[in-house]
Design a protein around this motif. Structure first.
Motif, PDB file in Angstrom:
ATOM      1  N   ALA A 425       0.647  -1.682  -0.376  1.00 53.73           N
ATOM      2  CA  ALA A 425       0.054  -0.144  -0.024  1.00 53.73           C
ATOM      3  C   ALA A 425       0.960   1.574   0.119  1.00 53.73           C
ATOM      4  O   ALA A 425       0.388   2.545  -0.666  1.00 53.73           O
ATOM      5  CB  ALA A 425      -0.902   0.028   1.112  1.00 53.73           C
ATOM      6  N   ALA A 426       1.593   1.261   0.195  1.00 51.40           N
ATOM      7  CA  ALA A 426       2.646   2.503   0.382  1.00 51.40           C
ATOM      8  C   ALA A 426       3.977   2.587  -0.760  1.00 51.40           C
ATOM      9  O   ALA A 426       3.338   3.574  -0.806  1.00 51.40           O
ATOM     10  CB  ALA A 426       3.876   2.577   1.752  1.00 51.40           C
ATOM     11  N   LEU A 427       3.829   1.766  -0.871  1.00 51.87           N
ATOM     12  CA  LEU A 427       4.927   1.825  -2.519  1.00 51.87           C
ATOM     13  C   LEU A 427       3.662   1.933  -4.162  1.00 51.87           C
ATOM     14  O   LEU A 427       3.878   2.696  -4.295  1.00 51.87           O
ATOM     15  CB  LEU A 427       5.320   0.385  -3.128  1.00 51.87           C
ATOM     16  CG  LEU A 427       6.538   0.440  -2.529  1.00 51.87           C
ATOM     17  CD1 LEU A 427       6.633  -1.603  -2.977  1.00 51.87           C
ATOM     18  CD2 LEU A 427       7.426   1.166  -2.558  1.00 51.87           C
ATOM     19  N   GLU A 428       1.872   1.120  -3.237  1.00 49.18           N
ATOM     20  CA  GLU A 428       1.048   2.470  -4.222  1.00 49.18           C
ATOM     21  C   GLU A 428       0.855   3.782  -4.566  1.00 49.18           C
ATOM     22  O   GLU A 428       0.578   4.387  -5.690  1.00 49.18           O
ATOM     23  CB  GLU A 428      -0.042   1.588  -4.152  1.00 49.18           C
ATOM     24  CG  GLU A 428      -1.380   2.111  -5.973  1.00 49.18           C
ATOM     25  CD  GLU A 428      -2.259   0.846  -4.494  1.00 49.18           C
ATOM     26  OE1 GLU A 428      -3.887   1.338  -5.658  1.00 49.18           O
ATOM     27  OE2 GLU A 428      -2.778   0.839  -3.636  1.00 49.18           O
ATOM     28  N   LYS A 429       0.885   4.619  -3.251  1.00 47.80           N
ATOM     29  CA  LYS A 429       0.824   5.346  -2.589  1.00 47.80           C
ATOM     30  C   LYS A 429       2.224   6.597  -3.162  1.00 47.80           C
ATOM     31  O   LYS A 429       1.681   7.494  -3.741  1.00 47.80           O
ATOM     32  CB  LYS A 429       0.331   5.427  -1.045  1.00 47.80           C
ATOM     33  CG  LYS A 429      -0.632   5.664  -1.198  1.00 47.80           C
ATOM     34  CD  LYS A 429      -1.033   5.635   0.477  1.00 47.80           C
ATOM     35  CE  LYS A 429      -1.974   5.699   0.803  1.00 47.80           C
ATOM     36  NZ  LYS A 429      -2.621   5.313   2.740  1.00 47.80           N
ATOM     37  N   LEU A 430       2.980   5.782  -3.310  1.00 48.62           N
ATOM     38  CA  LEU A 430       4.453   6.768  -3.610  1.00 48.62           C
ATOM     39  C   LEU A 430       4.253   6.834  -5.196  1.00 48.62           C
ATOM     40  O   LEU A 430       4.855   7.904  -6.037  1.00 48.62           O
ATOM     41  CB  LEU A 430       6.295   6.154  -3.032  1.00 48.62           C
ATOM     42  CG  LEU A 430       6.005   5.704  -1.385  1.00 48.62           C
ATOM     43  CD1 LEU A 430       6.898   5.327  -1.120  1.00 48.62           C
ATOM     44  CD2 LEU A 430       6.758   7.734  -1.533  1.00 48.62           C
ATOM     45  N   GLN A 431       3.962   5.808  -5.912  1.00 49.47           N
ATOM     46  CA  GLN A 431       3.826   5.505  -7.620  1.00 49.47           C
ATOM     47  C   GLN A 431       2.537   6.049  -7.839  1.00 49.47           C
ATOM     48  O   GLN A 431       2.985   6.676  -8.575  1.00 49.47           O
ATOM     49  CB  GLN A 431       3.730   3.879  -7.719  1.00 49.47           C
ATOM     50  CG  GLN A 431       4.851   3.280  -8.048  1.00 49.47           C
ATOM     51  CD  GLN A 431       4.422   1.901  -8.286  1.00 49.47           C
ATOM     52  OE1 GLN A 431       4.674   1.285  -9.480  1.00 49.47           O
ATOM     53  NE2 GLN A 431       3.691   0.926  -7.655  1.00 49.47           N
ATOM     54  N   TRP A 432       1.484   6.318  -7.204  1.00 50.17           N
ATOM     55  CA  TRP A 432       0.684   8.420  -7.766  1.00 50.17           C
ATOM     56  C   TRP A 432       1.248   9.377  -7.585  1.00 50.17           C
ATOM     57  O   TRP A 432       0.884   9.953  -9.128  1.00 50.17           O
ATOM     58  CB  TRP A 432       0.061   8.490  -6.063  1.00 50.17           C
ATOM     59  CG  TRP A 432      -1.061   7.578  -5.858  1.00 50.17           C
ATOM     60  CD1 TRP A 432      -1.280   6.414  -6.945  1.00 50.17           C
ATOM     61  CD2 TRP A 432      -2.336   7.057  -4.162  1.00 50.17           C
ATOM     62  NE1 TRP A 432      -2.635   5.526  -5.773  1.00 50.17           N
ATOM     63  CE2 TRP A 432      -2.922   6.379  -4.798  1.00 50.17           C
ATOM     64  CE3 TRP A 432      -1.960   7.859  -3.769  1.00 50.17           C
ATOM     65  CZ2 TRP A 432      -4.146   5.821  -3.803  1.00 50.17           C
ATOM     66  CZ3 TRP A 432      -2.704   7.983  -2.622  1.00 50.17           C
ATOM     67  CH2 TRP A 432      -3.768   6.804  -2.390  1.00 50.17           C
ATOM     68  N   GLU A 433       2.907   9.140  -6.903  1.00 47.68           N
ATOM     69  CA  GLU A 433       2.520  10.675  -6.781  1.00 47.68           C
ATOM     70  C   GLU A 433       4.114  10.940  -7.595  1.00 47.68           C
ATOM     71  O   GLU A 433       4.287  11.994  -8.319  1.00 47.68           O
ATOM     72  CB  GLU A 433       4.098  11.223  -5.586  1.00 47.68           C
ATOM     73  CG  GLU A 433       2.900  10.857  -4.231  1.00 47.68           C
ATOM     74  CD  GLU A 433       3.789  10.804  -2.943  1.00 47.68           C
ATOM     75  OE1 GLU A 433       4.375  11.370  -2.820  1.00 47.68           O
ATOM     76  OE2 GLU A 433       3.052  11.469  -1.663  1.00 47.68           O
ATOM     77  N   ASP A 434       4.655   9.570  -8.108  1.00 44.30           N
ATOM     78  CA  ASP A 434       5.737   9.870  -8.982  1.00 44.30           C
ATOM     79  C   ASP A 434       5.690   8.936  -9.956  1.00 44.30           C
ATOM     80  O   ASP A 434       6.000   8.204 -10.258  1.00 44.30           O
ATOM     81  CB  ASP A 434       7.486   9.540  -8.167  1.00 44.30           C
ATOM     82  CG  ASP A 434       8.304   9.909  -8.396  1.00 44.30           C
ATOM     83  OD1 ASP A 434       8.226  10.171  -9.821  1.00 44.30           O
ATOM     84  OD2 ASP A 434       9.548   9.909  -7.962  1.00 44.30           O
ATOM     85  N   PRO A 435       5.511   9.706 -10.971  1.00 42.56           N
ATOM     86  CA  PRO A 435       5.913   8.198 -12.654  1.00 42.56           C
ATOM     87  C   PRO A 435       6.534   7.782 -12.573  1.00 42.56           C
ATOM     88  O   PRO A 435       7.405   7.475 -13.241  1.00 42.56           O
ATOM     89  CB  PRO A 435       5.225   9.252 -13.491  1.00 42.56           C
ATOM     90  CG  PRO A 435       4.499  10.648 -12.340  1.00 42.56           C
ATOM     91  CD  PRO A 435       5.105  10.755 -11.770  1.00 42.56           C
ATOM     92  N   THR A 436       8.269   8.345 -11.952  1.00 48.10           N
ATOM     93  CA  THR A 436       9.471   8.361 -12.580  1.00 48.10           C
ATOM     94  C   THR A 436       9.949   6.549 -11.819  1.00 48.10           C
ATOM     95  O   THR A 436      10.474   6.378 -12.048  1.00 48.10           O
ATOM     96  CB  THR A 436      10.543   8.945 -12.618  1.00 48.10           C
ATOM     97  OG1 THR A 436      10.810   9.856 -11.503  1.00 48.10           O
ATOM     98  CG2 THR A 436      10.774   9.819 -13.874  1.00 48.10           C
ATOM     99  N   PHE A 437       8.753   7.058 -10.864  1.00 46.77           N
ATOM    100  CA  PHE A 437       9.041   5.542  -9.666  1.00 46.77           C
ATOM    101  C   PHE A 437       8.438   4.293 -10.194  1.00 46.77           C
ATOM    102  O   PHE A 437       6.994   4.313 -10.669  1.00 46.77           O
ATOM    103  CB  PHE A 437       9.159   5.922  -8.182  1.00 46.77           C
ATOM    104  CG  PHE A 437       8.840   4.494  -7.214  1.00 46.77           C
ATOM    105  CD1 PHE A 437      10.129   4.080  -6.583  1.00 46.77           C
ATOM    106  CD2 PHE A 437       7.864   4.452  -6.746  1.00 46.77           C
ATOM    107  CE1 PHE A 437      10.218   2.838  -5.858  1.00 46.77           C
ATOM    108  CE2 PHE A 437       7.826   4.149  -5.087  1.00 46.77           C
ATOM    109  CZ  PHE A 437       8.762   2.710  -5.136  1.00 46.77           C
TER     110      PHE A 437
END
Length: 690
Positions: A425-437
């Motif tokens: 869930a944490a990684l999913e939220k970080l991918q929301w924010e950053d298209p290069t991640f």
């Protein structure tokens, strides 16, 4: 704040190489406009615009931050962007929605590698620019050299509007070339008071020549100025500003100002230049939007009109205390709290719960946003970076962003059982924010692989997992993200015919694979829709399967690039051909075609810029060939050498330690992605491609 008139809005960003002074300039602009009442300092960790803990600890900007301030009659929506190459997506998405930009150069270092990158990004979106040569108080400051570098390395046309009074520690103010007056900044009130005086006698001739150069530049955009100039008639500063503004809006020239943000000198003239030369939303070209499902039709041109059809671009998404905060640029129409919206990019409805005007991480609630505004919204569940928000009765899609591919990966494992549950869930939220991640699972080891733009990028991601989400992970050594391509063309035909789930799954695909020039990406061509060809739903399944197969890689597990995948034949047999069969045939056909086409692994090569003391330059240059590096250029400056080179990324891990050792701690470097080259033979063999 009251609602501004459209012609008074300035949507601008501050862009530059790392450590040129973007955030320090932003803090001064906020202070002198009255938005803040205390000067924040980057080195003290007190900058308003650097609000993240990681930014305050490292003294760098990591995420683009928006705020709003007033100067004269203008309402300035200001975006402070990062300068580090690892966070280049923040610059990319900011420039996508901004109307103008302030480009900052250090008077000592001049035009650096990331300066060129952000300049190219601004060129891509045709963003009008003004420039500030900062750090005039530093030892080695040389604004004339910076102007020459701008013309040579950026193909820019700089127009110097100020003359410095004093250099380095003696820098005390500037002379306004248009008004022919001396401006000094009173130190007792932190430069808030600007004292105006006559031009010193010893600088009168230099100012006269500088003003002639300004008149020459302005004459290209106003024929009456040209006539007056040829007849030696005086030209007023108002006429010059008007002509220069036309040149800026056409992206054909860049007014240049001087200052020292840290010493509180030159910031008020910069604010004046933002108002005088950069465009309002009414002065930028109308945005073209495609009607959903009508890709071949002429785009709908949307002028900046609050009463027009709604069209807004989600250009940034944040996970803020577990909730999604979406930054929007409204191009047309009006947004109101509670509006029922439509996400044209994803084809799903959205509902707007709340609207905010952002001041760094502080929010100001507002009831509506109109064309020309940059705001943040809560309640948009599906929106991600690059999505278009509109009305369901007129679904629209705007062109998205150019998102660079990640070049470094890192294997992570959760430390504790509870971390294992929270990590996805944490990684999913970080991918929301950053298209290069990007996140994927290693098929062989089952490890979670994080991919990003550099070591610092992934380091920040891991730190945020711990601080913001309470997830502890163990990490391995960073790895290079390779790509795969082919050297030859190959044809293959695959028939899939198998019983599964109690029925025959059948699919047949003919495919031609051929190499493309470097940087072309993947080009997919499906057969023409005609009698006997696949129906639309199976064509969609075929395209999805081939795209996913290219992204997953055929031999090495790394994505395919620089290839054309053409499907000359995909026959349809009614009652026999199924979606499962088409997908299976497509994936196997591509894999076997890649094997026949002589696959090769490509490694990322970085453009490197090193600043080293003159006495250590020989050692540094001598070490680069050992890293398979190639020196591209050398520039001599007082007491320092600037070395430009290209080096494979795999050789650059922990290079800072080596550079400091060979330069007695005085050397620094920056790098950015340049291109892909074939990887060495031992790497090819390791991945089974030789």
């Amino acid at each position: 704040m009251s609602k501004p008139e459209l012609q008074a809005i300035r949507n601008i960003g501050i862009i530059s190489h790392i450590d040129a002074g973007k955030t320090t300039v932003s803090e001064r602009l906020l202070y002198y406009t009255g938005e803040s009442h205390k000067l924040g300092e980057v080195h003290d960790g007190t900058a308003i615009m650097d609000w993240m803990e990681q930014e305050q600890e490292r003294g760098i900007t990591i995420t683009a931050t928006t705020t709003t301030c007033r100067w004269r009659e203008a309402w300035i929506n200001l975006v402070d962007t990062p300068g580090h190459i690892d966070f280049t997506i923040e610059v990319e998405r900011s420039l996508r929605v901004l109307d103008g930009a302030v480009v900052i150069f250090s008077a000592v270092e001049g035009v650096q590698s990331q300066s060129e990158s952000v300049w190219r990004q601004a060129d891509r979106y045709r963003v009008p620019r003004i420039c500030l040569i900062n750090k005039l108080d530093r030892i080695g400051a040389d604004p004339e050299r910076v102007l020459e570098q701008m013309a040579r390395r950026l193909a820019a046309r700089p127009v110097l509007l100020q003359i410095p009074v004093g250099r380095e520690a003696a820098f005390s103010g500037v002379i306004d070339v248009l008004e022919e007056r001396l401006l000094t900044f009173v130190e007792q009130d932190l430069g808030a008071t600007v004292a105006v005086g006559p031009v010193p006698a010893e600088l009168e001739e230099e100012v006269r020549l500088a003003r002639e150069r300004v008149v020459e530049a302005a004459a290209d955009f106003d024929e009456t100025i040209l006539a007056d100039f040829l007849d030696s008639r005086p030209v007023s500063s108002e006429r010059l500003r008007s002509a220069l503004r036309r040149g800026v809006l056409a992206c054909q020239l860049c007014p240049v100002l001087l200052g020292s943000a840290l010493r509180n000198k030159g910031m008020q003239p910069l604010l004046d230049a933002i108002v005088d030369y950069l465009p309002s939303p009414l002065e930028v070209p109308p945005v073209p939007a495609q009607r959903l499902g009508e890709a071949a039709a002429e785009p709908l041109v949307l002028p900046c009109e609050p009463r027009g059809p709604l069209c807004a671009l989600a250009f940034k998404v944040l996970s803020d205390e577990g909730r999604k905060l979406t930054y929007l640029r409204v191009y047309s129409g009006t947004l109101r709290i509670g509006d029922e919206l439509f996400n044209g990019s994803r084809g799903v409805p959205e509902k707007l719960a709340r609207l905010f005007r952002m001041h760094a991480h502080r929010r100001e609630r507002i009831d509506e946003a109109v064309a020309g505004d940059i705001v943040a919204a809560v309640g948009l569940k599906h929106a991600l970076t690059g999505d278009t928000l509109c009305r369901a009765e007129l679904p629209l899609v705007l062109s998205g962003l150019t998102v660079p591919d990640p070049v470094v990966s890192l294997a992570v494992e959760p430390r504790r059982i509870e971390d294992r549950e929270r990590l996805p869930a944490a990684l999913e939220k970080l991918q929301w924010e950053d298209p290069t991640f990007r996140v994927r699972e290693d098929r062989e080891t089952g490890q979670t692989i994080l991919a990003g733009m550099g070591q610092l990028h992934l380091e920040i991601i891991v730190d945020r997992l711990r601080r913001e989400f309470g997830v502890e992970v163990q990490t391995g050594r960073p790895q290079v993200v390779y790509c795969e391509t082919v050297l030859e063309a190959a044809d293959h035909r695959e028939v899939f015919h198998r019983e599964a789930d109690g029925r025959i799954q059948h699919g047949e695909i003919g495919l031609r694979l051929q190499p493309l020039p470097r940087g072309s990406g993947v080009r997919l061509q499906l057969p023409e829709a005609e009698a006997g060809s696949l129906p639309p739903e199976l064509r969609t399944a075929l395209a999805e399967s081939l795209s996913r197969a290219c992204a997953a890689g055929a031999g090495s597990g790394y994505p395919l690039t620089d290839v054309e995948v053409r499907v000359p034949a995909a026959p349809f047999e009614p009652g026999m051909t199924t979606e499962v069969g088409v997908r299976a045939a497509a994936q196997r056909c591509l894999s076997l075609a890649v094997v026949q086409a002589k696959p090769v692994l490509l490694e990322p090569v970085m453009a490197l810029e090193l600043l080293v003391p003159a006495e250590a330059a020989g050692r540094v240059i001598g070490s680069l060939p050992q890293k398979r590096g190639r020196v591209e250029g050398l520039e001599t400056r007082p007491d320092i050498e600037v070395i430009r080179a290209t080096v494979p990324l795999s050789e650059m891990f922990d290079y800072m330690t080596e550079l400091r050792s060979s330069t007695a701690g005085r050397g620094t470097f920056t790098m950015e992605f340049s291109h892909y080259d074939p990887a060495p033979e031992d790497v090819q063999r390791r991945f089974g491609l030789r």
